[in-house]
Design an enzyme around this catalytic site. Structure first.
Site, PDB file in Angstrom:
ATOM      1  N   MET A   4       1.358  -2.691  12.577  1.00 46.88           N
ATOM      2  CA  MET A   4       1.007  -3.349  13.275  1.00 46.88           C
ATOM      3  C   MET A   4       1.199  -3.544  14.496  1.00 46.88           C
ATOM      4  O   MET A   4       1.453  -4.241  15.749  1.00 46.88           O
ATOM      5  CB  MET A   4       1.390  -5.195  13.433  1.00 46.88           C
ATOM      6  CG  MET A   4       2.112  -5.408  11.439  1.00 46.88           C
ATOM      7  SD  MET A   4      -0.289  -5.483  10.840  1.00 46.88           S
ATOM      8  CE  MET A   4      -1.211  -6.774  11.744  1.00 46.88           C
ATOM      9  N   GLU A  27      -7.338  -2.235  -2.779  1.00 51.26           N
ATOM     10  CA  GLU A  27      -6.713  -1.861  -1.958  1.00 51.26           C
ATOM     11  C   GLU A  27      -6.271  -0.516  -1.992  1.00 51.26           C
ATOM     12  O   GLU A  27      -5.590   0.622  -1.613  1.00 51.26           O
ATOM     13  CB  GLU A  27      -6.007  -2.246  -0.600  1.00 51.26           C
ATOM     14  CG  GLU A  27      -6.772  -3.724   0.229  1.00 51.26           C
ATOM     15  CD  GLU A  27      -5.705  -4.002   1.194  1.00 51.26           C
ATOM     16  OE1 GLU A  27      -5.241  -3.611   1.990  1.00 51.26           O
ATOM     17  OE2 GLU A  27      -6.037  -5.317   1.571  1.00 51.26           O
ATOM     18  N   ASN A  52       0.187  -0.828   0.410  1.00 47.34           N
ATOM     19  CA  ASN A  52       0.146  -0.266   0.190  1.00 47.34           C
ATOM     20  C   ASN A  52       1.089   1.328   0.003  1.00 47.34           C
ATOM     21  O   ASN A  52       1.204   2.418  -0.626  1.00 47.34           O
ATOM     22  CB  ASN A  52      -1.482   0.034   0.985  1.00 47.34           C
ATOM     23  CG  ASN A  52      -2.112  -1.090   0.946  1.00 47.34           C
ATOM     24  OD1 ASN A  52      -2.818  -0.673  -0.001  1.00 47.34           O
ATOM     25  ND2 ASN A  52      -2.302  -2.056   1.614  1.00 47.34           N
ATOM     26  N   ASP A  67      -9.394  -0.479  14.177  1.00 47.41           N
ATOM     27  CA  ASP A  67     -10.168  -0.337  12.706  1.00 47.41           C
ATOM     28  C   ASP A  67     -12.189   0.101  12.458  1.00 47.41           C
ATOM     29  O   ASP A  67     -12.948  -0.262  12.320  1.00 47.41           O
ATOM     30  CB  ASP A  67     -10.736  -1.681  12.795  1.00 47.41           C
ATOM     31  CG  ASP A  67      -9.629  -2.729  12.588  1.00 47.41           C
ATOM     32  OD1 ASP A  67      -8.040  -1.828  11.557  1.00 47.41           O
ATOM     33  OD2 ASP A  67      -9.227  -3.718  12.715  1.00 47.41           O
ATOM     34  N   ARG A  86       4.221   2.528  25.714  1.00 45.96           N
ATOM     35  CA  ARG A  86       3.553   2.852  24.393  1.00 45.96           C
ATOM     36  C   ARG A  86       3.524   4.293  24.377  1.00 45.96           C
ATOM     37  O   ARG A  86       3.726   4.847  23.400  1.00 45.96           O
ATOM     38  CB  ARG A  86       2.186   2.314  24.254  1.00 45.96           C
ATOM     39  CG  ARG A  86       1.355   1.619  23.283  1.00 45.96           C
ATOM     40  CD  ARG A  86      -0.133   1.074  23.662  1.00 45.96           C
ATOM     41  NE  ARG A  86       0.207  -0.422  23.734  1.00 45.96           N
ATOM     42  CZ  ARG A  86      -0.281  -1.355  21.969  1.00 45.96           C
ATOM     43  NH1 ARG A  86       0.312  -0.840  21.080  1.00 45.96           N
ATOM     44  NH2 ARG A  86       0.301  -2.756  22.747  1.00 45.96           N
ATOM     45  N   HIS A 121      -8.255  -1.250   5.979  1.00 45.68           N
ATOM     46  CA  HIS A 121      -8.693  -2.354   6.218  1.00 45.68           C
ATOM     47  C   HIS A 121      -9.115  -2.935   5.839  1.00 45.68           C
ATOM     48  O   HIS A 121      -9.426  -2.464   4.492  1.00 45.68           O
ATOM     49  CB  HIS A 121      -9.258  -1.820   7.427  1.00 45.68           C
ATOM     50  CG  HIS A 121      -9.288  -3.272   8.443  1.00 45.68           C
ATOM     51  ND1 HIS A 121      -8.732  -4.031   8.954  1.00 45.68           N
ATOM     52  CD2 HIS A 121     -10.870  -4.455   8.315  1.00 45.68           C
ATOM     53  CE1 HIS A 121      -9.148  -5.211   9.955  1.00 45.68           C
ATOM     54  NE2 HIS A 121     -10.182  -5.564   9.082  1.00 45.68           N
TER      55      HIS A 121
HETATM   56  C1  GRF Z   1      -2.798  -4.939   3.902  1.00 51.19           C
HETATM   57  O1  GRF Z   1      -3.992  -5.643   3.639  1.00 51.19           O
HETATM   58  C2  GRF Z   1      -3.598  -3.450   4.575  1.00 51.19           C
HETATM   59  O2  GRF Z   1      -5.161  -3.297   4.935  1.00 51.19           O
HETATM   60  C3  GRF Z   1      -3.660  -3.732   6.188  1.00 51.19           C
HETATM   61  O3  GRF Z   1      -1.935  -4.875   6.331  1.00 51.19           O
HETATM   62  C4  GRF Z   1      -1.897  -4.845   5.096  1.00 51.19           C
HETATM   63  C5  GRF Z   1      -0.806  -4.475   4.511  1.00 51.19           C
HETATM   64  O4  GRF Z   1      -0.266  -4.834   3.332  1.00 51.19           O
HETATM   65  N1  GRF Z   1      -4.314  -2.757   7.550  1.00 51.19           N
HETATM   66  P1  GRF Z   1       0.984  -3.789   2.700  1.00 51.19           P
HETATM   67  O5  GRF Z   1       2.584  -3.972   3.827  1.00 51.19           O
HETATM   68  O6  GRF Z   1       1.093  -2.768   2.152  1.00 51.19           O
HETATM   69  O7  GRF Z   1       1.544  -4.796   1.787  1.00 51.19           O
END
Ligand code: GRF
Length: 218
Positions: free
Chosen positions: A89, A173, A13, A144, A64, A108
């Site tokens: 993450m 995406e 992305n 989310d 955090r 998401h």
């Molecule tokens: C994607 O599926 C996004 O929607 C989710 O994590 C994944 C990340 O993929 N939040 P990338 O690192 O962008 O390839």
């Protein structure tokens, strides 16, 4: 508008945003890419595009809030106006999210509010829903959750596996994240209550600028 992209891994992305922002007509540029993990593919993608990178390692911080203070310092040090979570993450605290309120968005891989959390495609197949997709939304303290900017709908096809479905969703995406960033950067994605009102420029389109539907062949 200066973007800060937060990643933890592959960065496909991020790559879609790099490609979109390469167009001088695009209303945003990536000022910095930050990963909480060193040596991930997304950092290589950014470096290859000549974009500044930083690693802010959550394990190197005592809790955090300290981690997030470092994130905000790095983002603000690069003049970031919009934070784009792209496969980042780590859960974020209310303090961080409130600091960046309406200036932080996430992608998401489901049609929110359905299928929040991880392993979305496995659960989509388990429930047998016929459509799934992906969502770009403003971030709120709950995971989310938050006002939806753009959604892309994707059919679930006979014989799909989590991998085949995930690949189909990922392709969408990559279309909707740049679209959502454009709408925000142009000031056209205004938060009204719990929803987003997308303004259409006069004479442009039919009011569906924030809806993407892919057909099975697409
Ligand atoms: C994607 O599926 C996004 O929607 C989710 O994590 C994944 C990340 O993929 N939040 P990338 O690192 O962008 O390839």
């Amino acid at each position: 508008m200066k973007l800060g992209v937060l990643i933890s891994g592959r960065g496909s992305n991020l790559q879609a945003l790099i490609d979109a922002t390469a167009d001088p007509a695009f209303p945003a540029e990536i000022a910095v890419v930050i990963s909480n993990i060193a040596d991930v593919q997304g950092l290589e993608r950014a470096a290859k595009a000549g974009i500044p990178t930083a690693v802010v390692d959550h394990k190197a911080h005592d809790g955090r809030p300290a981690f997030e203070t470092a994130l905000t310092a790095t983002l603000e040090g690069h003049g970031v106006r919009l934070v784009c979570l792209a496969g980042f993450m780590r859960l974020l605290t209310k303090g961080f999210v409130d600091h960046w309120r309406d200036r932080i968005i996430n992608i998401h891989p489901s049609l929110l509010p359905a299928f929040k959390g991880l392993n979305t495609h496995e659960r989509v197949l388990h429930y047998g829903v016929k459509f799934t997709g992906c969502t770009v939304h403003y971030v709120r303290a709950e995971m989310d959750d938050g006002p939806i900017i753009v959604q892309g709908a994707v059919p679930v096809l006979p014989g799909d596996t989590a991998d085949s479905l995930g690949a189909r969703v990922l392709g969408v995406e990559h279309r909707i994240y740049p679209l959502a960033v454009r709408l925000v950067a142009e000031g056209r994605a205004r938060v009204i209550g719990n929803a987003v009102n997308v303004d259409q420029p006069p004479g442009d389109g039919d009011g569906t600028a924030n809806i993407v539907v892919i057909n099975p062949a697409g």
